[in-house]
Design a protein around this motif. Structure first.
Motif, PDB file in Angstrom:
ATOM      1  N   ARG A  37       0.820  -1.219   0.000  1.00 40.23           N
ATOM      2  CA  ARG A  37       0.000   0.000   0.000  1.00 40.23           C
ATOM      3  C   ARG A  37       0.846   1.257   0.000  1.00 40.23           C
ATOM      4  NH1 ARG A  37      -5.672  -0.800   2.291  1.00 40.23           N
ATOM      5  NH2 ARG A  37      -5.703   1.441   2.358  1.00 40.23           N
ATOM      6  N   LYS A  38       1.835   1.308   0.900  1.00 46.61           N
ATOM      7  CA  LYS A  38       2.665   2.502   1.041  1.00 46.61           C
ATOM      8  C   LYS A  38       4.083   2.105   1.415  1.00 46.61           C
ATOM      9  CE  LYS A  38      -0.896   4.886   3.587  1.00 46.61           C
ATOM     10  NZ  LYS A  38      -1.157   5.600   4.813  1.00 46.61           N
ATOM     11  N   VAL A  39       5.000   2.996   1.095  1.00 44.46           N
ATOM     12  CA  VAL A  39       6.384   2.847   1.523  1.00 44.46           C
ATOM     13  C   VAL A  39       6.762   4.152   2.211  1.00 44.46           C
ATOM     14  CG1 VAL A  39       8.767   2.493   0.779  1.00 44.46           C
ATOM     15  CG2 VAL A  39       6.918   1.302  -0.392  1.00 44.46           C
ATOM     16  N   ALA A  40       7.401   4.060   3.358  1.00 41.85           N
ATOM     17  CA  ALA A  40       7.808   5.254   4.095  1.00 41.85           C
ATOM     18  C   ALA A  40       8.776   6.083   3.244  1.00 41.85           C
ATOM     19  CB  ALA A  40       8.469   4.851   5.410  1.00 41.85           C
ATOM     20  N   PRO A  41       8.871   7.378   3.508  1.00 41.44           N
ATOM     21  CA  PRO A  41       9.733   8.251   2.705  1.00 41.44           C
ATOM     22  C   PRO A  41      11.180   7.765   2.569  1.00 41.44           C
ATOM     23  CG  PRO A  41       8.352   9.579   4.132  1.00 41.44           C
ATOM     24  CD  PRO A  41       8.124   8.143   4.510  1.00 41.44           C
ATOM     25  N   LEU A  42      11.727   7.172   3.593  1.00 43.24           N
ATOM     26  CA  LEU A  42      13.096   6.670   3.507  1.00 43.24           C
ATOM     27  C   LEU A  42      13.145   5.191   3.111  1.00 43.24           C
ATOM     28  CD1 LEU A  42      14.667   8.478   6.582  1.00 43.24           C
ATOM     29  CD2 LEU A  42      14.831   9.088   4.172  1.00 43.24           C
ATOM     30  N   GLY A  43      11.982   4.615   2.770  1.00 42.32           N
ATOM     31  CA  GLY A  43      11.937   3.242   2.284  1.00 42.32           C
ATOM     32  C   GLY A  43      11.704   2.182   3.338  1.00 42.32           C
ATOM     33  N   GLU A  83      -4.466  -3.913   7.283  1.00 37.38           N
ATOM     34  CA  GLU A  83      -3.172  -3.330   6.968  1.00 37.38           C
ATOM     35  C   GLU A  83      -2.135  -3.821   7.965  1.00 37.38           C
ATOM     36  OE1 GLU A  83      -5.768  -0.872   7.370  1.00 37.38           O
ATOM     37  OE2 GLU A  83      -6.193  -0.770   5.245  1.00 37.38           O
ATOM     38  N   LEU A  84      -0.940  -4.046   7.476  1.00 35.53           N
ATOM     39  CA  LEU A  84       0.162  -4.529   8.298  1.00 35.53           C
ATOM     40  C   LEU A  84       1.412  -3.771   7.883  1.00 35.53           C
ATOM     41  CD1 LEU A  84       1.423  -6.656  10.255  1.00 35.53           C
ATOM     42  CD2 LEU A  84       1.725  -8.103   8.243  1.00 35.53           C
ATOM     43  N   THR A  85       2.150  -3.254   8.854  1.00 33.87           N
ATOM     44  CA  THR A  85       3.399  -2.557   8.571  1.00 33.87           C
ATOM     45  C   THR A  85       4.554  -3.404   9.078  1.00 33.87           C
ATOM     46  OG1 THR A  85       2.264  -0.440   8.811  1.00 33.87           O
ATOM     47  CG2 THR A  85       4.670  -0.412   8.929  1.00 33.87           C
ATOM     48  N   ILE A  86       5.511  -3.664   8.185  1.00 28.77           N
ATOM     49  CA  ILE A  86       6.680  -4.462   8.581  1.00 28.77           C
ATOM     50  C   ILE A  86       7.957  -3.759   8.133  1.00 28.77           C
ATOM     51  CG2 ILE A  86       5.433  -6.651   8.533  1.00 28.77           C
ATOM     52  CD1 ILE A  86       6.887  -7.313   5.936  1.00 28.77           C
ATOM     53  N   ARG A  87       9.050  -4.133   8.765  1.00 30.38           N
ATOM     54  CA  ARG A  87      10.352  -3.581   8.413  1.00 30.38           C
ATOM     55  C   ARG A  87      10.814  -4.153   7.078  1.00 30.38           C
ATOM     56  NH1 ARG A  87      13.664  -5.180  13.647  1.00 30.38           N
ATOM     57  NH2 ARG A  87      13.013  -7.142  12.732  1.00 30.38           N
ATOM     58  N   LEU A  88      11.614  -3.369   6.380  1.00 30.18           N
ATOM     59  CA  LEU A  88      12.157  -3.796   5.100  1.00 30.18           C
ATOM     60  C   LEU A  88      13.016  -5.041   5.271  1.00 30.18           C
ATOM     61  CD1 LEU A  88      11.867  -2.633   2.276  1.00 30.18           C
ATOM     62  CD2 LEU A  88      14.041  -1.478   2.603  1.00 30.18           C
ATOM     63  N   GLU A  89      13.747  -5.114   6.357  1.00 30.39           N
ATOM     64  CA  GLU A  89      14.598  -6.271   6.652  1.00 30.39           C
ATOM     65  C   GLU A  89      13.780  -7.561   6.745  1.00 30.39           C
ATOM     66  OE1 GLU A  89      17.238  -7.824  10.432  1.00 30.39           O
ATOM     67  OE2 GLU A  89      17.043  -5.672  10.098  1.00 30.39           O
ATOM     68  N   ASP A  90      12.580  -7.471   7.341  1.00 27.87           N
ATOM     69  CA  ASP A  90      11.704  -8.640   7.443  1.00 27.87           C
ATOM     70  C   ASP A  90      11.086  -8.980   6.084  1.00 27.87           C
ATOM     71  OD1 ASP A  90      12.314  -8.651  10.127  1.00 27.87           O
ATOM     72  OD2 ASP A  90      10.434  -7.702  10.736  1.00 27.87           O
ATOM     73  N   ALA A  91      10.757  -7.948   5.293  1.00 27.87           N
ATOM     74  CA  ALA A  91      10.156  -8.162   3.975  1.00 27.87           C
ATOM     75  C   ALA A  91      11.119  -8.880   3.037  1.00 27.87           C
ATOM     76  CB  ALA A  91       9.728  -6.835   3.371  1.00 27.87           C
ATOM     77  N   GLN A  92      12.417  -8.737   3.257  1.00 23.40           N
ATOM     78  CA  GLN A  92      13.410  -9.392   2.414  1.00 23.40           C
ATOM     79  C   GLN A  92      13.422 -10.903   2.608  1.00 23.40           C
ATOM     80  OE1 GLN A  92      16.916  -7.290   3.642  1.00 23.40           O
ATOM     81  NE2 GLN A  92      16.565  -5.618   2.197  1.00 23.40           N
ATOM     82  N   LYS A  93      12.815 -11.384   3.656  1.00 19.28           N
ATOM     83  CA  LYS A  93      12.796 -12.817   3.952  1.00 19.28           C
ATOM     84  C   LYS A  93      11.557 -13.521   3.378  1.00 19.28           C
ATOM     85  CE  LYS A  93      15.468 -12.316   8.214  1.00 19.28           C
ATOM     86  NZ  LYS A  93      16.287 -11.293   7.643  1.00 19.28           N
TER      87      LYS A  93
END
Length: 76
Positions: free
Chosen positions: A41-47, A58-68
């Motif tokens: 849905r969205k990406v924070a300004p710094l990614g 809606e669920l917000t997760i860290r980019l590090e977790d999304a890489q898995k």
């Protein structure tokens, strides 16, 4: 491709959830299970973090977790 590579507004089907131990269990408990459709849905300004829409919430997760999380992009 991994979930962090999915562009804003695009959807994908979760193929596998990586990670080990408590991290993997937490991702699965949040509903990120194989064969689940997920949309970025969205990406924070710094990614980091990213907001996802799956299973009618809606669920917000860290980019590090999304890489898995491996996904297969689907055309809408």
């Amino acid at each position: 491709m991994t979930l962090d590579q999915l562009r804003t507004g695009c959807s994908g089907i979760i193929q596998s959830v990586g990670g080990t131990g408590a991290l993997r269990r937490r991702l699965l408990d949040m509903g990120l299970t194989p064969n689940t459709k997920v949309m970025v849905r969205k990406v924070a300004p710094l990614g980091d973090p990213i907001e996802l829409f799956l299973r009618s919430y809606e669920l917000t997760i860290r980019l590090e977790d999304a890489q898995k999380i491996e996904v297969l992009e689907v055309a809408e």
